[in-house]
Design a protein around this motif. Structure first.
Motif, PDB file in Angstrom:
ATOM      1  N   ASP A 197      60.622 -48.669  39.046  1.00 13.46           N
ATOM      2  CA  ASP A 197      59.940 -47.395  39.316  1.00 13.46           C
ATOM      3  C   ASP A 197      58.442 -47.510  39.038  1.00 13.46           C
ATOM      4  N   MET A 198      58.088 -48.213  37.978  1.00 14.43           N
ATOM      5  CA  MET A 198      56.674 -48.385  37.642  1.00 14.43           C
ATOM      6  C   MET A 198      55.950 -49.186  38.729  1.00 14.43           C
TER       7      MET A 198
ATOM      8  N   SER B 144      48.262 -45.767  43.584  1.00 18.97           N
ATOM      9  CA  SER B 144      47.039 -46.371  43.061  1.00 18.97           C
ATOM     10  C   SER B 144      45.815 -45.936  43.855  1.00 18.97           C
ATOM     11  N   ASP B 145      44.672 -46.093  43.227  1.00 17.04           N
ATOM     12  CA  ASP B 145      43.406 -45.734  43.871  1.00 17.04           C
ATOM     13  C   ASP B 145      42.968 -46.835  44.834  1.00 17.04           C
ATOM     14  N   GLU B 146      41.741 -46.725  45.352  1.00 15.44           N
ATOM     15  CA  GLU B 146      41.243 -47.689  46.334  1.00 15.44           C
ATOM     16  C   GLU B 146      41.095 -49.096  45.750  1.00 15.44           C
ATOM     17  N   ASN B 147      41.055 -49.210  44.421  1.00 19.76           N
ATOM     18  CA  ASN B 147      40.989 -50.516  43.759  1.00 19.76           C
ATOM     19  C   ASN B 147      42.373 -51.058  43.420  1.00 19.76           C
ATOM     20  N   GLY B 148      43.411 -50.321  43.794  1.00 19.66           N
ATOM     21  CA  GLY B 148      44.769 -50.753  43.499  1.00 19.66           C
ATOM     22  C   GLY B 148      45.206 -50.452  42.080  1.00 19.66           C
ATOM     23  N   GLU B 149      44.450 -49.586  41.388  1.00 22.35           N
ATOM     24  CA  GLU B 149      44.753 -49.273  39.996  1.00 22.35           C
ATOM     25  C   GLU B 149      45.314 -47.866  39.843  1.00 22.35           C
ATOM     26  N   LEU B 150      46.115 -47.724  38.799  1.00 24.36           N
ATOM     27  CA  LEU B 150      46.677 -46.429  38.440  1.00 24.36           C
ATOM     28  C   LEU B 150      46.485 -46.251  36.937  1.00 24.36           C
ATOM     29  N   PRO B 151      45.949 -45.104  36.510  1.00 25.14           N
ATOM     30  CA  PRO B 151      45.826 -44.889  35.066  1.00 25.14           C
ATOM     31  C   PRO B 151      47.210 -44.918  34.400  1.00 25.14           C
ATOM     32  N   CYS B 152      47.311 -45.604  33.299  1.00 20.80           N
ATOM     33  CA  CYS B 152      48.587 -45.668  32.590  1.00 20.80           C
ATOM     34  C   CYS B 152      49.053 -44.278  32.178  1.00 20.80           C
ATOM     35  N   SER B 153      48.119 -43.379  31.954  1.00 16.10           N
ATOM     36  CA  SER B 153      48.489 -42.010  31.566  1.00 16.10           C
ATOM     37  C   SER B 153      49.357 -41.337  32.630  1.00 16.10           C
ATOM     38  N   VAL B 154      49.134 -41.667  33.894  1.00 20.23           N
ATOM     39  CA  VAL B 154      49.970 -41.106  34.975  1.00 20.23           C
ATOM     40  C   VAL B 154      51.409 -41.576  34.812  1.00 20.23           C
ATOM     41  N   VAL B 155      51.577 -42.831  34.469  1.00 16.10           N
ATOM     42  CA  VAL B 155      52.916 -43.377  34.266  1.00 16.10           C
ATOM     43  C   VAL B 155      53.560 -42.725  33.047  1.00 16.10           C
TER      44      VAL B 155
ATOM     45  N   PRO C 146      60.281 -40.153  31.899  1.00 16.63           N
ATOM     46  CA  PRO C 146      60.848 -39.333  30.826  1.00 16.63           C
ATOM     47  C   PRO C 146      61.159 -40.131  29.552  1.00 16.63           C
ATOM     48  N   PHE C 147      60.238 -41.001  29.150  1.00 18.19           N
ATOM     49  CA  PHE C 147      60.453 -41.848  27.982  1.00 18.19           C
ATOM     50  C   PHE C 147      59.274 -41.718  27.032  1.00 18.19           C
ATOM     51  N   SER C 148      59.473 -42.169  25.813  1.00 20.54           N
ATOM     52  CA  SER C 148      58.385 -42.149  24.830  1.00 20.54           C
ATOM     53  C   SER C 148      57.296 -43.141  25.246  1.00 20.54           C
ATOM     54  N   LYS C 149      56.105 -42.938  24.691  1.00 22.60           N
ATOM     55  CA  LYS C 149      54.997 -43.849  24.996  1.00 22.60           C
ATOM     56  C   LYS C 149      55.330 -45.274  24.577  1.00 22.60           C
ATOM     57  N   SER C 150      56.021 -45.430  23.462  1.00 26.38           N
ATOM     58  CA  SER C 150      56.337 -46.785  23.001  1.00 26.38           C
ATOM     59  C   SER C 150      57.296 -47.487  23.960  1.00 26.38           C
TER      60      SER C 150
ATOM     61  N   SER D 294      55.241 -48.366  27.042  1.00 25.69           N
ATOM     62  CA  SER D 294      54.356 -49.478  26.681  1.00 25.69           C
ATOM     63  C   SER D 294      55.119 -50.801  26.666  1.00 25.69           C
ATOM     64  N   PHE D 295      56.341 -50.778  26.187  1.00 21.28           N
ATOM     65  CA  PHE D 295      57.182 -51.984  26.199  1.00 21.28           C
ATOM     66  C   PHE D 295      57.382 -52.461  27.639  1.00 21.28           C
ATOM     67  N   HIS D 296      57.636 -51.530  28.552  1.00 26.29           N
ATOM     68  CA  HIS D 296      57.822 -51.894  29.963  1.00 26.29           C
ATOM     69  C   HIS D 296      56.531 -52.443  30.573  1.00 26.29           C
ATOM     70  N   PHE D 297      55.389 -51.837  30.234  1.00 23.11           N
ATOM     71  CA  PHE D 297      54.101 -52.369  30.689  1.00 23.11           C
ATOM     72  C   PHE D 297      53.942 -53.814  30.233  1.00 23.11           C
ATOM     73  N   LYS D 298      54.230 -54.062  28.966  1.00 22.05           N
ATOM     74  CA  LYS D 298      54.085 -55.400  28.398  1.00 22.05           C
ATOM     75  C   LYS D 298      55.015 -56.399  29.093  1.00 22.05           C
ATOM     76  N   THR D 299      56.231 -56.007  29.340  1.00 17.88           N
ATOM     77  CA  THR D 299      57.205 -56.893  30.002  1.00 17.88           C
ATOM     78  C   THR D 299      56.719 -57.289  31.388  1.00 17.88           C
ATOM     79  N   LEU D 300      56.217 -56.325  32.155  1.00 17.97           N
ATOM     80  CA  LEU D 300      55.707 -56.609  33.499  1.00 17.97           C
ATOM     81  C   LEU D 300      54.473 -57.505  33.443  1.00 17.97           C
ATOM     82  N   ARG D 301      53.604 -57.232  32.491  1.00 20.34           N
ATOM     83  CA  ARG D 301      52.381 -58.034  32.341  1.00 20.34           C
ATOM     84  C   ARG D 301      52.719 -59.466  31.932  1.00 20.34           C
TER      85      ARG D 301
END
Length: 100
Positions: free
Chosen positions: A27-28, A36-47, A52-56, A59-66
């Motif tokens: 989903d992310m 995403s914007d014209e630079n292909g970026e999306l603010p993490c705050s939108v995610v 429907p999950f906690s920030k932590s 953040s774990f999912h962001f880290k896994t993808l990165r």
């Protein structure tokens, strides 16, 4: 391509597939691809606001993808931006983004 290079590429693909084997992370990926914007970026705050999950948890999912090499994050002032690593998708998983 040598067998050693093939094995290294396979290791990278396995890490990517493991990261994508979670519906939230899929989903992310869709979210940044579609919103995403014209630079292909999306603010993490939108995610954070959308899922429907906690920030932590998010953040774990962001880290896994990165760590799998599928995304990049960039920090500017207090905002963090999320974008796809299209080079990695094109090299290791060509056409996959079109199927999401």
């Amino acid at each position: 391509m040598t067998i050693e290079q093939q094995n290294q590429d396979d290791d990278i693909r396995i890490k990517m597939f493991k990261a994508l084997a979670d519906p939230t992370r899929m989903d992310m990926i869709r979210m940044v691809r579609d919103k995403s914007d014209e630079n292909g970026e999306l603010p993490c705050s939108v995610v954070f606001e959308t899922l429907p999950f906690s920030k932590s948890t998010v953040s774990f999912h962001f880290k896994t993808l990165r760590e799998a090499g599928l995304t990049f994050t960039r920090k500017e002032a207090r905002q963090t931006y999320f974008r796809l690593n299209r080079v990695a998708f094109d090299r290791y998983l060509p056409g996959l983004l079109d199927t999401f």
